[in-house]
Design an enzyme around this catalytic site. Sequence first.
Site, PDB file in Angstrom:
ATOM      1  N   GLU A  16       0.875  -1.173   0.000  1.00  0.00           N
ATOM      2  CA  GLU A  16       0.000   0.000   0.000  1.00  0.00           C
ATOM      3  C   GLU A  16       0.902   1.210   0.000  1.00  0.00           C
ATOM      4  O   GLU A  16       1.616   1.459   0.972  1.00  0.00           O
ATOM      5  CB  GLU A  16      -0.858   0.032   1.262  1.00  0.00           C
ATOM      6  N   ASP A  46      -6.335   8.773   9.963  1.00  0.00           N
ATOM      7  CA  ASP A  46      -5.058   8.267  10.456  1.00  0.00           C
ATOM      8  C   ASP A  46      -4.743   8.728  11.865  1.00  0.00           C
ATOM      9  O   ASP A  46      -5.032   9.860  12.254  1.00  0.00           O
ATOM     10  CB  ASP A  46      -3.928   8.696   9.514  1.00  0.00           C
ATOM     11  N   TYR A 101     -11.278  -4.273   1.888  1.00  0.00           N
ATOM     12  CA  TYR A 101     -10.437  -3.938   3.030  1.00  0.00           C
ATOM     13  C   TYR A 101     -11.361  -3.804   4.236  1.00  0.00           C
ATOM     14  O   TYR A 101     -12.150  -2.860   4.332  1.00  0.00           O
ATOM     15  CB  TYR A 101      -9.727  -2.619   2.744  1.00  0.00           C
TER      16      TYR A 101
END
Lengths: 419, 281
Positions: free
Chosen positions: B66, B77, B191
């Site tokens: 990735e 994040d 994912y």
Amino acid sequence: MARLPPSSGPASPAPAPVACSPHGRFGPYGGRYVPETLVEPLEELTAAWLAARSDLAFQAELSDLLANYAGRPTPLYFARRWTQQAGGARVYLKREDLLHTGAHKINNCLGQALLARRMGKQRLIAETGAGQHGVATATVAALLGLECVVYMGREDMARQALNVARMRLLGAEVRGVAAGSQTLKDAINEAMRDWVTDCQRSHYLLGSALGPHPYPAMVREFHACIGREARAQILQAEGRLPAEVIACVGGGSNAIGIFSGFLADAGVRLTGVEAGGRGPQLGEHAARFAGGSPGVLQGTFSYILQDAAGQIAATHSVSAGLDYAAIGPEHAALRDEGRAEYVACGDADALAACRFLATTEGIIPALESAHAVAEARRRAPRHGADAAIIVNISGRGDKDMEILSRELGLGGAADSPVD
Amino acid sequence: MPSDSRAHSSSPAATPAAAGFAPFFARARAAGRPALIPYITAGDPTLEASRAIALALAEAGADIIELGIPFSDPVADGPVIQRASERALRQGVTLEHVLALAAEIRRRSPVGLLLFGYVNPFLRLGWGRFAQAAAAAGVQGVLATDLIPEEAAEYRQALAQRGLEPVFLAAPTSPDARLAAIAAASRGFLYAVSRTGVTGAREQVPPGARDLVARIRRHTTLPIALGFGLSTATQVEEVGRFADGAVVGTALVAAVHAAVQRDGPGAAAPAAAKFLRSLRG
């Protein structure tokens, strides 16, 4: 001044259609650009809001709090000395600065906090720039007995220290954000991170007409009382609609609140004032329409300040509440449609406008609202004496006294020796 | 194409993107393990070092890399990847640099490549131009963290035109109806986000992760990779019992950064390789 009965009562069972498409679009703008984890919490919020819109008990409780806790309706005040001095239009001020906690922010906070309670949430998360939204959130959290965490950029904490103390006094936890520019944008990032982690238990009480659907439409609606009242009040005072309505635009919640009352009145000019900061270079201002382009920031597609590679640009304004890189998506649509016009006003003009309103009318506006005052000073003389204009005084300037004192040289020893 | 041998350094495929991500999962499955999917932020500490890190990861047994595109406002994040993004941005790293980096990696390795980023830099370049450049660079697919299927029509069309696979996130909060839509929109793999929250290493694989993967499987036959919070060989092994791939990001970024702090940018690639080998137990 005319004090009307509470503006939204239990008498209207069929709410007006929401301002956006079912997917939260205002023209091409808006939408929902979030990590997948937040979609279900946003759906839950949307459903709760839509249900509450037609729930008489909810509306009655909100109306009661707006009237008896927050202080609605706010006056529409005729600025006599300003009008006499400047000539041209008769200038009216919509006095959101007189609300509990000192700004319009409380309207939205009461609405969303009641929704949070309805959804069974125990904790409110908020971001704040100038501190006004943080104070309003801390206030409603105390009112309803909810936990409260407010994220605030460290630079903003420094320039709005009094509001930090107010939030803490109200029982909220204020968390300083050291990332990025340490202002509103970074506080929103951190609030979103908290929410994505604790979404089952917490409600994110977003403070402007920004972010992913349903926030822009929902926040607009909680502030629509400003426009509804102002329209009725000006009709009562003048017997006619205003020629122009002027409001400052950070994210754009006070502006969309007052504009929404006049959108259907094609003859009423709507003017939003962005922060021109120190100048037109990227990084020196927060004028999204003058210096930005369409893009996605923090969940919504709108005009944003960005560099050639799509990174969000730094912003500057003397007023923390306007110091933000995106504008609410409905404003972008109103501008495209030509329904509203947006201009920028710099730091120096805003500071001068602050002094002007203080000395002319005995009203100290927030630095945010002072941007609208500055533009109104320019525009009022262009109208005929038979016209009226409304300036939204979205907040009061108490929180800005340190900055005003420094910038306008108000500190130090006595003005003149006392014999 | 599936093969037990981990012959990553053999001749690069002529059209690596054409087969998408499927062969990488098939190969891992045949070897009885989950596909190893390390995340790195492109440009941390430098673009040159990122190339070396990626090649070292491939050499050490990564199936898919990735490649994170740094963004100024990475709301999904945690602090470790936020800081990595800031370090890359301080050097002026842009999406176009990352595309060039991907092309360089592709010239030297057939490792799977997934571009991982936030929507605004893609929008700024334009979906059509982006998809064309990404395909030319030889990546297999793209994951835009803040782009959900409902908002992704143009994106999916642009990627499909270039034979690229859009990978979407599935979250513990996603109800079954959404999982069906996410599965229908995804190509290559899905994912699965192991827990609500931002990226960041955690001690345990959350108990709900297995349930989420099982719920997703009811809607798709695509491979499912699990990410968010994984950092150890034990966790990767545990994930392999119910998912097809394991994404490891924060712990790798932190390990590489620590090595760079200690010994300079040259230490980045060896540290990355060492970390990846540690995941293989």
